[in-house]
Design an enzyme around this catalytic site. Structure first.
Site: not given
Lengths: 596, 256
Positions: A269, A407-409
């Site tokens: 993140r 992405w990455e949450g």
């Protein structure tokens, strides 16, 4: 009166209740000579080895991408986060972000993805949780790019709900291997990797990590996805049909898969923020160059006020992202510096130290990706019709950028993390919201302090009030909903944005104040802080209003009316942002490279 | 094999180049500096020679104000073993002879087998330093080397001549050779190299210890050439016009 609870300051979220200007923050201007030398090297590499190859990479040229990756391995750029003992270079997290940012200045988001997986999720599970034997076997070859790494968490039916993964791992009768069945989806480096970190459920519900080598019987790689962007990076599904994975390839312990998954994500993140910063800088430089060359109505379009406003907006948001990114990484590094490198659990503890700043890492992810959205979109707009044409750089950047809020949450998940973790900190009294609000009456009874000669004193004062308003809104939300606040997602998102804006605004003000105390008054950075503060305080006010209307069901109680009124009126600045933006844009036009 | 590489720090190709108020040089604070690109090739050649020979030392040497230590550090990061920094804090030096004398006075005690320089600097572009040092120290000299080959106590050098001609020359060591750009691919410093550079020695030579001679040359004025625009309308029929265009391309533009 309750005993004050002593807590380590080295944990996230404390800035919400700390006085403005309380601490020095880490920022780009704090880079050491080593940081700067490494930055120069990476920028030179990106310009010479990546930038000229952007189009070729985009044709999914595996050999080209992997040869650049290997070159970077030789230079030690893959192993910044990995131990020296296993071929890494083991430098700080600042360096890791400098490298990520520099690589993305190469203009190939696809290559940044290949590289990012190799240096991040593709290896960090092994670095954090691998046994010495696993590290010895896998890391050295991953560090030089001889082997490519990948990471499989997402499945066709579980994306955001990652822990609901259905892939199973069953221990064989003789206890010598696990039998994996299931499917992974959207795996970056999928078709190119040699070593995969895969998450699966042992005995149905014990989420666990495994290291799986390419060529394992029963492990198949799907075809390349046809993607909207990132066309030069490999993305495939992975299929496990009675795949046999030796027990020694279990990563960490049975049931500890969540730790593997989330540690990788925290790092991913803040690194995504670094990649965003690099990408925006490149786009801005290209856009300014274009705007100065492109003539309409007898003058370069850069000179039109509408364009100046846009260039200023991008410059300000970029400065802000940069400030909050390196502040966050500085906080994480500071916590890591307290650890004992000789501790056998050093890397596990590093993961825990990073976790304490999960709020900030998520804020960097959300703010970085949305800044990138706004900036790339605006740059494309300035390119006009040419922005829509593939031969110009913005069309690809626009398509590539779109994934970053997903992405990455997803940003929705990350906003829930921000508010959720802040809530947890309050409930555990790690964040003393109540004590902070106790002093509110006192604070409100004081007049505007003397302005002195600090050019940002009004902005700082506005921010002090904004923090109180945020604390008040948050406190009332918790009183009204308690733990159920997590189900009020729209309200939770508004709170997440309020927190993020406060953290970012404070980062900008602190960075500018530090620049000024080091180099004397810097007019331009001061202008950036004034623009950012004026606009952000408006945003915080409006988000707070929306939140309070929800919390109090459209009827703000009398006892709060006056407080809110007072706080918001003290957050009102009369900054002429339009004129400041004109001045800032004209300054940006005199610089070939992004000057901050 | 003990090799000195002379590395100059010059304004970067993308740096702004405003003139200073006295119009004697560029306004230094506004300039961003870089390693002189031809010297980067010389450095790479030195590192390759050392690697091929299998032993020896590469020393990065630079002269100038404090800021030039950065290019020495860059040389060390790329693999040079140590550095020598010749302090020079006065107005930019452009006199090749006095520069060469400064270097020669420092380098002579070191007994280098080889002194490599880039063919010229990208700022002043005199292209004489390497030859002059060779002369002052009584070394063999060659310029514009596109290939080098060490054999026993000799160096074979392939030199670039005019009109696509090359020449092989064999010189006894010690020698001072200037290196043509493009003969190799300069490496990037590795992270380990960058981190290790600060542990390597940089010997500092104060200005008083190397400035032995008076300057024979000073800069009077630096200016940007005036560009003039001249439009010629070619009249007459197609043949006359074509003939005139041909003449312009041959004698004015000189592309034919």
């Amino acid at each position: 009166m309750n005993e004050p609870i002593t807590i380590s300051l080295k944990t996230g979220g404390q800035w919400l209740v700390s006085p403005v200007g309380d601490t020095t923050i880490f920022c780009r201007e704090s880079f050491t000579d080593d940081h700067k030398d490494i930055e120069n090297m990476v920028l030179e590499f990106a310009k010479e080895r990546i930038l000229p190859n952007v189009e070729a990479i985009d044709k999914l040229d595996k050999d080209l991408s992997l040869s650049i990756l290997r070159e970077m391995g030789e230079l030690g750029l893959i192993g910044v986060d990995a131990p020296e003992e296993y071929g890494g270079t083991e430098l700080d997290k600042i360096t890791s972000c400098i490298v990520t940012e520099g690589v993305s200045r190469g203009g190939s988001a696809s290559f940044s993805c290949t590289f990012g997986v190799q240096t991040g999720i593709g290896i960090m599970g092994i670095v954090f949780f691998g046994t010495p034997e696993q590290k010895k076997k896998y890391l050295p070859k991953l560090m030089i790019g001889e082997w490519v790494g990948a990471y499989g968490l997402t499945e066709p039916s579980s994306g955001s709900d990652a822990l609901a993964a259905k892939t199973t791992a069953v221990l064989s009768d003789d206890g010598s291997y696990y039998i994996l069945n299931g499917e992974k989806q959207f795996i970056s480096n999928g078709a190119w990797a040699d070593i995969y970190t895969i998450l699966a459920q042992v005995d149905g519900d014990k989420f666990s990590g495994f290291i799986i080598e390419r060529g394992t019987a029963g492990f198949e790689i799907g075809t390349e996805e046809k993607k909207m962007g990132m066309k030069g990076s490999s993305t495939t599904s992975l299929k496990f049909t009675d795949a046999r994975v030796p027990v020694e390839n279990l990563l960490y312990e049975v049931g500890k898969g969540a730790a593997i998954a989330f540690n990788a994500l925290n790092i991913g993140r803040y690194k995504l923020g670094a990649a965003s910063v690099g990408g925006i800088k490149l786009a801005l430089e290209e856009t300014i160059k274009y705007a100065l060359e492109r003539r309409q109505f007898g003058q370069p379009i850069a000179r039109f006020d509408a364009i100046r406003g846009k260039i200023a907006d991008i410059s300000v948001r970029l400065f802000a992202t940069d400030a909050m990114l390196y502040r966050t990484v500085g906080l994480i590094q500071d916590a890591i510096d307290d650890l004992d490198k000789n501790d056998p659990d050093y890397y596990k503890k590093m993961g825990e130290a990073t976790e304490r700043f999960a709020v900030e890492a998520s804020m960097v992810k959300v703010f970085g990706s949305e800044t990138s959205d706004m900036c790339i979109d605006t740059c494309l707009q300035i390119f006009g019709g040419y922005g829509f044409i593939e031969e110009y750089p913005l069309a690809r950047a626009y398509r590539d950028d779109r994934i970053n809020t997903i992405w990455e949450g997803t940003n929705e998940i990350n906003r829930m993390i921000i508010t959720g973790y802040m809530m947890k900190k309050v409930l555990l009294e790690e964040l003393s919201l109540r004590n902070y609000l106790k002093e509110l009456d006192d604070f409100l009874s004081q007049d505007l302090p003397g302005l002195g000669d600090d050019p940002l004193s009004l902005e700082k004062y506005g921010l002090e009030n904004a923090k109180r308003l945020a604390a008040l809104v948050f406190h009332e939300a918790l009183c009204e909903y308690g733990q159920d606040l997590k189900h009020e997602q729209q309200l939770g998102e508004a709170l997440a944005d309020i927190f993020t804006e406060i953290f970012t605004m404070e980062s900008v003000i602190a960075r500018v104040s530090q620049i000024q105390s080091a180099n004397g008054a810097s007019n331009m950075s001061s202008i950036i802080a004034r623009i950012y503060a004026a606009e952000t305080l408006l945003t915080i006010k409006s988000l707070s209003k929306v939140s309070l209307n929800k919390i109090f069901k459209e009827i703000i109680p009398d006892n709060h009316q006056e407080t809110i009124q007072q706080l918001t009126s003290r957050m009102t600045l009369h900054t002429d942002v339009i004129s400041l933006k004109q001045e800032l844009a004209d300054f940006m036009y005199t610089k070939k490279d992004y000057p901050f | 094999m003990k090799i000195a590489v002379l590395i100059k720090q010059v304004p970067g190709s993308e740096s702004p180049l405003p003139l200073n108020s006295t119009q004697t040089w560029v306004d230094e604070p506004q300039v961003t500096y870089t390693m002189n690109p031809p010297d980067n090739y010389a450095l790479e050649e030195a590192l390759l020679i050392k690697e091929n020979v299998g032993d020896g030392e590469v020393v990065a040497v630079s002269l100038g104000p404090e800021r030039v230590k950065k290019v020495i550090r860059e040389g060390l990061a790329k693999g040079a073993d140590r550095g020598i920094y010749l302090e020079e804090n006065s107005q930019i030096e452009t006199d090749p002879l006095s520069i060469a004398r400064s270097f020669a006075s420092v380098l002579q005690d070191e007994n280098f087998d080889l002194i490599l320089t880039g063919l010229q600097s990208d700022d002043a572009g005199m292209g004489q330093t390497g030859v002059l040092i060779g002369e002052l120290l009584g070394l063999s000299t060659a310029t514009l080397a596109v290939q080098t080959n060490i054999q026993d106590e000799q160096i074979r050098v392939k030199r670039e001549l005019e009109s696509g001609w090359f020449q092989w020359v064999k010189l006894p060591l010690p020698a001072s050779i200037s290196i043509q750009s493009g003969l190799n691919t300069p490496r990037y410093p590795s992270l380990k190299g960058i981190m290790g550079a600060k542990k390597k020695e940089i010997r500092v030579i104060p200005a008083s210890e190397h400035q032995t001679a008076e300057k024979t040359q000073t800069i009077k004025k630096v200016f940007v050439p005036q560009t003039t625009k001249k439009t010629e309308v070619i009249e007459g029929n197609a043949d006359t016009a074509a003939a005139r265009i041909l003449e312009i391309l041959k004698s004015d533009v000189k592309v034919l």
